[in-house]
Design a protein around this motif. Structure first.
Motif, PDB file in Angstrom:
ATOM      1  N   GLU A  13       0.928  -1.661   0.198  1.00 52.95           N
ATOM      2  CA  GLU A  13      -0.269   0.549  -0.480  1.00 52.95           C
ATOM      3  C   GLU A  13       0.718   1.290   0.100  1.00 52.95           C
ATOM      4  O   GLU A  13       0.149   2.446  -0.571  1.00 52.95           O
ATOM      5  N   LEU A  14       2.253   1.237   0.849  1.00 50.80           N
ATOM      6  CA  LEU A  14       2.941   2.300   1.227  1.00 50.80           C
ATOM      7  C   LEU A  14       3.405   2.206  -0.415  1.00 50.80           C
ATOM      8  O   LEU A  14       3.508   3.982  -0.977  1.00 50.80           O
ATOM      9  N   LEU A  15       4.267   1.755  -1.329  1.00 55.90           N
ATOM     10  CA  LEU A  15       4.307   1.790  -2.436  1.00 55.90           C
ATOM     11  C   LEU A  15       3.714   2.197  -3.761  1.00 55.90           C
ATOM     12  O   LEU A  15       3.529   3.635  -4.467  1.00 55.90           O
ATOM     13  N   ASN A  16       2.129   1.305  -3.655  1.00 57.21           N
ATOM     14  CA  ASN A  16       1.199   2.382  -4.819  1.00 57.21           C
ATOM     15  C   ASN A  16       1.446   3.839  -4.271  1.00 57.21           C
ATOM     16  O   ASN A  16       1.363   4.004  -4.691  1.00 57.21           O
ATOM     17  N   GLY A  17       0.749   4.008  -2.872  1.00 58.33           N
ATOM     18  CA  GLY A  17       0.667   5.944  -2.576  1.00 58.33           C
ATOM     19  C   GLY A  17       2.095   6.553  -3.247  1.00 58.33           C
ATOM     20  O   GLY A  17       1.211   7.469  -3.623  1.00 58.33           O
ATOM     21  N   VAL A  18       2.949   5.790  -2.879  1.00 56.04           N
ATOM     22  CA  VAL A  18       3.816   6.795  -3.204  1.00 56.04           C
ATOM     23  C   VAL A  18       4.282   6.886  -4.793  1.00 56.04           C
ATOM     24  O   VAL A  18       4.510   8.211  -5.867  1.00 56.04           O
ATOM     25  N   ARG A  19       3.656   5.628  -5.680  1.00 52.73           N
ATOM     26  CA  ARG A  19       3.819   5.133  -6.866  1.00 52.73           C
ATOM     27  C   ARG A  19       2.629   6.813  -7.488  1.00 52.73           C
ATOM     28  O   ARG A  19       2.921   7.395  -8.474  1.00 52.73           O
ATOM     29  N   GLN A  20       1.501   6.353  -6.585  1.00 57.06           N
ATOM     30  CA  GLN A  20       0.271   7.405  -7.208  1.00 57.06           C
ATOM     31  C   GLN A  20       0.996   9.118  -7.199  1.00 57.06           C
ATOM     32  O   GLN A  20       0.179   9.829  -7.650  1.00 57.06           O
ATOM     33  N   ILE A  21       1.725   9.537  -5.919  1.00 62.70           N
ATOM     34  CA  ILE A  21       2.392  10.851  -5.559  1.00 62.70           C
ATOM     35  C   ILE A  21       3.116  11.604  -6.966  1.00 62.70           C
ATOM     36  O   ILE A  21       3.568  11.874  -7.733  1.00 62.70           O
ATOM     37  N   CYS A  22       3.644   9.948  -6.834  1.00 63.62           N
ATOM     38  CA  CYS A  22       4.460   9.879  -7.984  1.00 63.62           C
ATOM     39  C   CYS A  22       4.285  10.709  -9.180  1.00 63.62           C
ATOM     40  O   CYS A  22       4.621  11.834 -10.386  1.00 63.62           O
ATOM     41  N   ARG A  23       3.220   9.867  -9.723  1.00 57.71           N
ATOM     42  CA  ARG A  23       2.301   9.843 -11.698  1.00 57.71           C
ATOM     43  C   ARG A  23       2.004  10.887 -11.109  1.00 57.71           C
ATOM     44  O   ARG A  23       2.126  11.968 -11.629  1.00 57.71           O
ATOM     45  N   GLU A  24       1.119  11.793 -10.259  1.00 56.69           N
ATOM     46  CA  GLU A  24       0.513  13.437 -10.014  1.00 56.69           C
ATOM     47  C   GLU A  24       1.496  13.966 -10.200  1.00 56.69           C
ATOM     48  O   GLU A  24       1.313  15.206 -11.584  1.00 56.69           O
ATOM     49  N   GLU A  25       2.703  14.064  -9.469  1.00 55.02           N
ATOM     50  CA  GLU A  25       3.437  15.431  -9.874  1.00 55.02           C
ATOM     51  C   GLU A  25       4.334  14.875 -11.006  1.00 55.02           C
ATOM     52  O   GLU A  25       4.655  16.620 -11.593  1.00 55.02           O
ATOM     53  N   ILE A  26       4.796  14.440 -11.292  1.00 55.02           N
ATOM     54  CA  ILE A  26       5.150  14.504 -12.941  1.00 55.02           C
ATOM     55  C   ILE A  26       3.831  14.857 -13.605  1.00 55.02           C
ATOM     56  O   ILE A  26       5.258  15.547 -15.279  1.00 55.02           O
ATOM     57  N   SER A  27       2.886  14.740 -13.787  1.00 56.13           N
ATOM     58  CA  SER A  27       2.236  14.998 -14.706  1.00 56.13           C
ATOM     59  C   SER A  27       2.039  15.969 -14.653  1.00 56.13           C
ATOM     60  O   SER A  27       1.270  16.642 -15.757  1.00 56.13           O
ATOM     61  N   GLU A  28       2.007  16.986 -13.348  1.00 56.47           N
ATOM     62  CA  GLU A  28       1.722  17.805 -13.148  1.00 56.47           C
ATOM     63  C   GLU A  28       2.742  19.040 -13.710  1.00 56.47           C
ATOM     64  O   GLU A  28       2.989  20.330 -14.373  1.00 56.47           O
ATOM     65  N   LEU A  29       4.492  18.370 -13.688  1.00 57.77           N
ATOM     66  CA  LEU A  29       5.210  19.080 -14.397  1.00 57.77           C
ATOM     67  C   LEU A  29       5.513  19.179 -15.585  1.00 57.77           C
ATOM     68  O   LEU A  29       5.618  19.739 -16.535  1.00 57.77           O
ATOM     69  N   LEU A  30       5.250  18.001 -16.168  1.00 58.32           N
ATOM     70  CA  LEU A  30       4.752  17.982 -17.546  1.00 58.32           C
ATOM     71  C   LEU A  30       3.965  18.717 -18.354  1.00 58.32           C
ATOM     72  O   LEU A  30       3.709  19.460 -19.357  1.00 58.32           O
ATOM     73  N   GLN A  31       3.096  19.283 -17.502  1.00 54.62           N
ATOM     74  CA  GLN A  31       1.795  20.303 -17.635  1.00 54.62           C
ATOM     75  C   GLN A  31       1.739  21.548 -18.150  1.00 54.62           C
ATOM     76  O   GLN A  31       1.883  22.367 -18.890  1.00 54.62           O
ATOM     77  N   LYS A  32       2.814  21.626 -16.890  1.00 60.44           N
ATOM     78  CA  LYS A  32       3.145  23.336 -16.851  1.00 60.44           C
ATOM     79  C   LYS A  32       4.493  23.565 -18.136  1.00 60.44           C
ATOM     80  O   LYS A  32       4.592  24.409 -18.945  1.00 60.44           O
ATOM     81  N   GLY A  33       4.842  22.073 -17.991  1.00 64.29           N
ATOM     82  CA  GLY A  33       6.630  22.727 -19.379  1.00 64.29           C
ATOM     83  C   GLY A  33       5.688  22.445 -20.793  1.00 64.29           C
ATOM     84  O   GLY A  33       6.340  23.508 -21.404  1.00 64.29           O
ATOM     85  N   ILE A  34       4.157  21.496 -21.166  1.00 63.72           N
ATOM     86  CA  ILE A  34       3.325  22.042 -22.685  1.00 63.72           C
ATOM     87  C   ILE A  34       2.711  23.208 -22.294  1.00 63.72           C
ATOM     88  O   ILE A  34       2.538  24.079 -22.827  1.00 63.72           O
ATOM     89  N   THR A  35       2.603  23.542 -20.833  1.00 63.17           N
ATOM     90  CA  THR A  35       1.836  25.092 -21.237  1.00 63.17           C
ATOM     91  C   THR A  35       2.960  26.200 -20.986  1.00 63.17           C
ATOM     92  O   THR A  35       2.703  27.296 -21.956  1.00 63.17           O
TER      93      THR A  35
END
Length: 113
Positions: A13-35
């Motif tokens: 569960e801890l690893l899944n939580g960390v993965r989810q947080i990483c996905r969200e952060e990466i997605s946000e950074l990519l969106q900022k880069g695209i913008t």
């Protein structure tokens, strides 16, 4: 078999939580880069370019007429892309004093001043 538990949470569960947080952060950074990339591709008119470059419009007109600055012309109007202007500015970078000093020494040794 006993599963390791951290603060009442199983390791999986801890690893899944960390993965989810990483996905969200990466997605946000990519969106900022695209913008940011979209903003760099937008066209600026003469007024906007003048403010961005901190140059008078007359100076920009002169640079455009001599094709010294990257620009687009349509119906008598000049347009600029921000990224093109940034690259144009960076292409005129001078060497630092430490880098230029060996060249000066060669010159002085060759042409005794």
């Amino acid at each position: 078999m006993n599963k390791p538990i951290f603060l009442g949470v199983e390791l999986a569960e801890l690893l899944n939580g960390v993965r989810q947080i990483c996905r969200e952060e990466i997605s946000e950074l990519l969106q900022k880069g695209i913008t940011q990339a979209k903003h760099d591709d937008e066209f600026m008119d003469m007024d906007q370019a003048s403010v961005f470059l901190k140059k008078a419009k007359q100076t920009l007109y002169a640079l455009c007429s001599s094709n010294s600055i990257p620009h687009f012309s349509k119906s008598g109007q000049n347009y600029f892309k921000k990224q093109d202007l940034i690259e144009w500015i960076e292409s005129g970078r001078k060497s630092k004093k430490k880098e230029a000093q060996p060249n000066r020494l060669l010159f002085t040794n060759k042409h005794k001043i």
